[in-house]
Each structure stands twice: as C-alpha cells, then as structure tokens.
Design a protein around this motif. Structure first.
Motif, PDB file in Angstrom:
ATOM      1  N   TRP A 211       1.390   3.997  -3.048  1.00 51.33           N
ATOM      2  CA  TRP A 211       1.222   5.429  -2.842  1.00 51.33           C
ATOM      3  C   TRP A 211       2.440   6.197  -3.368  1.00 51.33           C
ATOM      4  O   TRP A 211       2.306   7.219  -4.040  1.00 51.33           O
ATOM      5  CB  TRP A 211       1.016   5.707  -1.352  1.00 51.33           C
ATOM      6  CG  TRP A 211       0.846   7.172  -1.050  1.00 51.33           C
ATOM      7  CD1 TRP A 211      -0.308   7.900  -1.098  1.00 51.33           C
ATOM      8  CD2 TRP A 211       1.884   8.074  -0.664  1.00 51.33           C
ATOM      9  NE1 TRP A 211      -0.062   9.212  -0.764  1.00 51.33           N
ATOM     10  CE2 TRP A 211       1.285   9.354  -0.494  1.00 51.33           C
ATOM     11  CE3 TRP A 211       3.260   7.943  -0.441  1.00 51.33           C
ATOM     12  CZ2 TRP A 211       2.013  10.476  -0.120  1.00 51.33           C
ATOM     13  CZ3 TRP A 211       3.990   9.065  -0.065  1.00 51.33           C
ATOM     14  CH2 TRP A 211       3.363  10.309   0.094  1.00 51.33           C
TER      15      TRP A 211
ATOM     16  N   TYR B  11       2.603   8.798  -6.580  1.00 52.08           N
ATOM     17  CA  TYR B  11       3.120  10.160  -6.457  1.00 52.08           C
ATOM     18  C   TYR B  11       4.175  10.438  -7.520  1.00 52.08           C
ATOM     19  O   TYR B  11       4.240  11.540  -8.074  1.00 52.08           O
ATOM     20  CB  TYR B  11       3.712  10.355  -5.064  1.00 52.08           C
ATOM     21  CG  TYR B  11       4.280  11.729  -4.836  1.00 52.08           C
ATOM     22  CD1 TYR B  11       3.445  12.823  -4.587  1.00 52.08           C
ATOM     23  CD2 TYR B  11       5.656  11.936  -4.871  1.00 52.08           C
ATOM     24  CE1 TYR B  11       3.968  14.088  -4.385  1.00 52.08           C
ATOM     25  CE2 TYR B  11       6.184  13.198  -4.669  1.00 52.08           C
ATOM     26  CZ  TYR B  11       5.344  14.275  -4.431  1.00 52.08           C
ATOM     27  OH  TYR B  11       5.865  15.530  -4.236  1.00 52.08           O
TER      28      TYR B  11
ATOM     29  N   THR C  87       0.838  -1.201   0.000  1.00 54.66           N
ATOM     30  CA  THR C  87       0.000   0.000   0.000  1.00 54.66           C
ATOM     31  C   THR C  87       0.875   1.254   0.000  1.00 54.66           C
ATOM     32  O   THR C  87       0.629   2.209  -0.747  1.00 54.66           O
ATOM     33  CB  THR C  87      -0.927   0.001   1.218  1.00 54.66           C
ATOM     34  OG1 THR C  87      -1.756  -1.165   1.180  1.00 54.66           O
ATOM     35  CG2 THR C  87      -1.809   1.247   1.228  1.00 54.66           C
TER      36      THR C  87
END
Length: 646
Positions: A640, A644, A636
């Motif tokens: 992320w 980004y 996870t």
C-alpha cells in the motif's frame, strides 16, 4: 508542481532522446568501408541516462537524469586474414537505484527527483520537499523486510566511463565510481578508491568516504576523473553539501603503492580544498602535470536554498567565477583567481608553462594554461529539463552583458607573483559553438596541438525552451596555433575571439592549412560525443580516427518519435582530414543521444583485474506470503505504501 506536458512531448524524452529498454548481449554487426586493423581487439563504450521507470511521460525530466546505460561496440579480428567483425552490446548499469526500481512492480516514475524539478523556479518549496521526502521514504523502504535490493548509494552512474589500473569505471556526481567488466559490460561493483565490490582481494587502505556519518557524502565523486598518462595516477574531487564542500583525492596505481617514490608523491584521500563557501554544481576540473584547477562557479547545488525560497539549483549571473589553483599533492596551498560569471561543464586540457630558473638550474612553473567550454549563462541547465530560465533578480550592467554562447576558451593563470592572482589571458579561440571536448589521451596534461569537439551549425548549446540540443558537426581545432595567434594579437578579454568565423564560414574555407576543420553531418543526421583513437604506428598527434554514434532522423515518424525498427550507426572518421568516413558499422538498434564515452584498447581489456562475482538482478520470494500471517500483513502494508509513492 510543474504541470504535466500533455500536448508537447518532452524534448529529452522523445525522438532519439527517448529511452530504449531493449538490451542485447554481444551481437555481430554488418559494416561498410574498411575498419582499421589498429582498432582490432578494442571496444568503444558510451554512457548515458536511460530512465527505466518511464510510464508517466508528462513528468518532470532532464537530460542528466536517468539510469545509466552503457552501449558498446567491440572490434574483433577473425582468422589469419584478419577479417574485422564488430559486435554490439548494451547493458543497464546495475546500481542500487536501478535494481530497486526494476524489482518494484508499482513504480512508474524514477526513485530520485528530477534535476528539472530542482532547477525549476516555478517549483514550490512544498513540491521540492515532497519529492525529496518521497525519495527518502523509498530509500528507507528498500532497507525494510520484503525488499530484494536495498539502496545504499544513490548514484545512477550515467555520465561517463574511464579506465584506471585494470578497472573500467562508470561515473556520476552522486556517488563513487562503479566498476564495469569489458567487453560484455557486466556490472562488478562500487569502487571506493581502495576496494571494489566483486573483486577477490579487498584492499586495506583509506576509502573516499572514510568513517563517520558524513562518509555517504564524502564518497560522491566527479563524473570526470583524470588519469595522468605518465604516472597513471587517478585524480578526482568530491563536491558535497557540507563543509568544506570540496575534497580531493589521488589514487595511485597498484604497482606504485609499495614504492611511492617512483613517479608519484603518494596518495591523497579526501583532503579538504579550502576557500569554497557553499555547495556548488561542480562537474569537471583541470589537471596539468604539476597543478590542479578547481572551479567554484556561481551555479549552486544546495538544499539550503530551500530555506531562502530559491531552487536547489540556482545560477547568479551577477556573482563571480573563481578558479582554485594548487600543486597536485597540496590542496591546502590553493590560490583563488576571480573573473566574470560563467558556467563550465567540461574542460578540454590543462598544461604548465615553464621557464628556466638559473639560480636553481631547473625549470619553474610560471603559469597554468586551461582550455574549457565556457557558457555565458546556465541556460543549458534549464533547457535540458524543458524549463524556462529564471529572469535575474539583479540587473546586469549593459557593458557586462554577453551574447548567449558556448565556446572553447583559453585561460592562463599566472603563478609568478604570490601576492597577486592574475588571469593573464581569457578569451575564446573560436566563435563557433563548441562542447564535449576530447583529445589524444597521451597528449593530455601537456601542450597538445589538437582538441576535438561537437558543434551545432544553426543554434547554440543553450537551446531554446522546448528544443533539444542536437549536434550536427564534429570539430577539430589546432589550439596551439590559435593560442599563439591570440597571444600575438590579444582579443578583448573575456568576450573576444581569436577566430570570429561561423561554422558555415569555416566549412566554406578552401585553406588546406586552416586551424579549424569541421566535419558536417549529412542533412538529418546527428552525431554524439566523439573519441580520438591513435594509429599505432602514427607519428603526428592527429594520426588516427574519431569514433561517434550517429543517427538518421528520417527514421522518425510524423509525431517525431522513432520507428520501432530505427537503428544507429558507429562511424569511424579520419581525424587527419576530417572529411572521410572510413567505416560505417550498422548497429542492430538505435543508440539514444547520450553523454560521454571512451575507447578501451585490446590491452585494457586483457589486463583487467580478476573478478570474483558480478552484480545480478535479485529474485523476489513471493512464497513467503503464504507462510506467515504477520509477513502477509506487513507485505500488504508495504504494498500500500509503495503504491502510494509509485
């Protein structure tokens, strides 16, 4: 950060420059005309950048960017009647960067920063730093758990392809060559000068990178290695960001490794070339039968420029161009010759001039000759990224200013006086624009008669901002005659031309013995780099054919983009007359305008080294997400971070 181009399409991401994502296995093609039987069993392959992560079209982009894609046509001979059947194939080169890109669901722009960002004088220090930092983070992320493919080498292998000692090798400056399996164009693995991934019997000698923390940089290899047609040595240089900045290697064929006295003086691996004071953008070099020519031009490629508030890639027209000449196996004996600033991306040929030494009863090399495509500025570097060239900070005197052009130049470097390094001749053979040179392979490193290349009839290779360079003419020059004419009546040094005619004037010539011949494409058609293939029973040097991918731009829509059904062709042109297209092979899809190609004969394909395994696309294992909570938490976070950076 340069602003996205929302209204105008990037000239090198639109039209037939736009990348194509569809790859095909060997697929039969139709053709018109007669395919010469001398080409039976051989394959023409061209390399070029084809970015796979291309969702954001307003991003910085450059013609030299993009994941390597190979496009080939193999010419089979079927049955007893010898019916020719061409087959088309195109494949991405499975580099570390490409495999990491396609296994990421989120990536929308390439992992590596665009050359356009590095050359743009408007790119701030913060922008460049962030782009480089993003690349470093993505490379680091690829080595952490959950990555199907780690990035160990950053080369995209998108520039050229050649054959040496049973291996077809795809090249690019930012890493070692990548071996390719013919004719299907499968990816085998990285070649380090001694060993190749995917081969059953690894070698035990020295590699390009050597040992130590700087090995990653030392293995960076020129995109244009040279193969000696007689000794079969592979000659190449390695240009890096760290001193001594340029290293040099010679790879002998496997058959010579146990008997180095037969035709070679032995291997050279990563030997320093002294005299280069900073990191430079070095793309090509010259090789004669006895000497090597390294070009130290005022075009820097240096991360330290950031500390000086300059782009990583910068050109200084007030600086000097330097040519380092040294005996093939002795780079420590380099001699440096200086002249006016210029850019040279491609050399056409280099050869020795000999004289008799009566005292030693042998021939002595008195000078080195070189033909190269000389640009008077670095404008192509900028325009190929849709970037405006910077205004020089230092004024160039009026008498030293030259018109914007790229021409085939002749250089003669004297070796006679060891105390004085003199360039005896330096002038253009013709006034017409000339780039992407090639010649008959067996004539390289000798006093060849003919050089072939590409030209543009209505502009120059330093195209205006917002326009792309598209080549509408193929050129054949009798360079031996033009050099002789220039030596008899020397033009003005540096800026002069032996033949001052334009492309249109050459086309209008009725002289059957004209030393310059131009094959003009039909209106709206454009060519790519051509390769000469000799007739097997031919006697004359030009007895053979030119092969080039061509495209009809009437297949573009009103917005200048290619229709989905747009297709390219492979043309086979009579190299003697430069007027007749003997065969047109109709391909199942278009071939984007790309970079460099090569011809591989039936024997080249048959005599490839054994392969134990091929590179493949790694498979992701999503089921682990449901097995372990720590693993789920890490993935996870990883997702992320990747989102980004995407």
């Amino acid at each position: 950060m340069s602003k996205p181009r929302k209204n105008l399409p990037h000239p090198y991401l639109s039209g037939n420059f736009a990348p194509i994502q569809h790859v095909q296995p060997l697929t039969p093609c139709s053709y018109t005309g007669t395919i010469p039987h001398d080409l039976a069993g051989g394959q023409y392959v061209r390399n070029g950048g084809n970015p796979v992560a291309n969702e954001i079209l307003g991003r910085d982009a450059h013609w030299f960017d993009g994941d390597g894609m190979l496009t080939g046509v193999v010419l089979h001979e079927l049955g007893e009647k010898g019916v020719m059947q061409p087959e088309f194939v195109n494949q991405y080169i499975l580099t570390d960067v490409y495999l990491s890109t396609i296994t990421s669901e989120l990536l929308q722009t390439p992992i590596l920063p665009s050359i356009a960002t590095l050359v743009n004088p408007l790119s701030s220090l913060l922008t460049i730093t962030l782009r480089i930092f993003r690349t470093l983070l993505l490379v680091l992320l690829s080595h952490l758990p959950g990555s199907p493919q780690s990035i160990k080498k950053i080369s995209v292998a998108n520039t050229a392809i050649l054959y040496h000692d049973g291996r077809a090798l795809a090249t690019c400056e930012s890493g070692p060559p990548m071996r390719i399996a013919l004719p299907r164009l499968d990816t085998v693995g990285w070649f380090d000068g001694e060993r190749c991934e995917g081969e059953p019997h690894p070698g035990g000698g020295a590699s390009f990178g050597g040992s130590g923390p700087l090995g990653f940089f030392r293995e960076w290899t020129t995109a244009h290695p040279r193969v000696d047609p007689e000794t079969k040595e592979l000659l190449l240089f390695h240009s890096t960001f760290v001193p001594p900045y340029v290293r040099y290697s010679i790879v002998t064929p496997h058959a010579c490794k146990s008997s180095l006295g037969k035709g070679t003086e032995g291997e050279v691996v990563g030997a320093a070339v002294p005299g280069v004071g900073s990191a430079k953008m070095m793309h090509d070099f010259g090789v004669s039968k006895t000497h090597t020519v390294i070009m130290d031009l005022p075009l820097s490629l240096d991360p330290l420029n950031l500390a000086k508030n300059r782009p990583v890639v910068a050109y200084d027209p007030t600086d000097r161009s330097r040519f380092g000449i040294f005996p093939r196996h002795q780079p420590q004996k380099v001699r440096w010759y200086e002249t006016k600033a210029c850019c040279i991306f491609h050399t056409a040929n280099s050869w020795d001039s000999l004289r008799s030494d009566t005292t030693k009863e042998k021939k002595v090399v008195e000078s080195i000759n070189m033909l190269a495509c000389r640009l008077t500025s670095a404008s192509l570097v900028f325009s190929a990224g849709a970037v405006a060239a910077p205004i020089p900070t230092r004024r160039i005197p009026a008498h030293e200013q030259e018109e914007e052009q790229c021409r085939l130049y002749y250089y003669n470097f004297s070796l006679e006086d060891s105390a004085s390094n003199t360039i005896k001749h330096q002038w253009a053979l013709s006034a017409i624009p000339f780039e992407f040179p090639s010649l008959r392979d067996s004539a390289s490193m000798s006093d060849a008669t003919y050089i072939y290349g590409c030209s543009v009839s209505d502009s120059s290779f330093g195209a205006a901002l917002g326009r792309a360079v598209k080549m509408d003419s193929l050129v054949k020059m009798d360079v031996r005659r033009l050099v002789a004419r220039g030596k008899k009546n020397p033009p003005v040094s540096v800026s002069g031309c032996v033949d001052t005619r334009s492309v249109q004037e050459v086309l209008a010539s009725q002289d059957a013995d004209d030393p310059i011949k131009v094959f003009k494409m039909p209106k709206g058609w454009y060519a790519q780099e051509s390769r000469f293939v000799p007739r097997q029973s031919g006697i004359d040097e030009d007895d053979g054919w030119l092969l080039s991918y061509v495209f009809d731009e009437s297949q573009l829509n009103a917005d200048g983009e290619c229709r989905p059904d747009a297709r390219s062709e492979l043309w086979i042109i009579d190299a003697r007359t430069m007027t007749e297209v003997v065969a047109r092979i109709h391909l199942p899809q278009r071939v984007p305008y790309g970079l460099h190609g090569n011809w591989f004969s039936r024997d080249d394909i048959a005599l490839q080294r054994p392969i134990e395994r091929l590179r493949t696309v790694p498979q992701t294992k999503r089921e682990l997400w449901q097995i372990s909570w720590p693993w789920y938490a890490w993935m996870t976070v990883r997702r992320w971070v990747e989102m980004y950076l995407a």
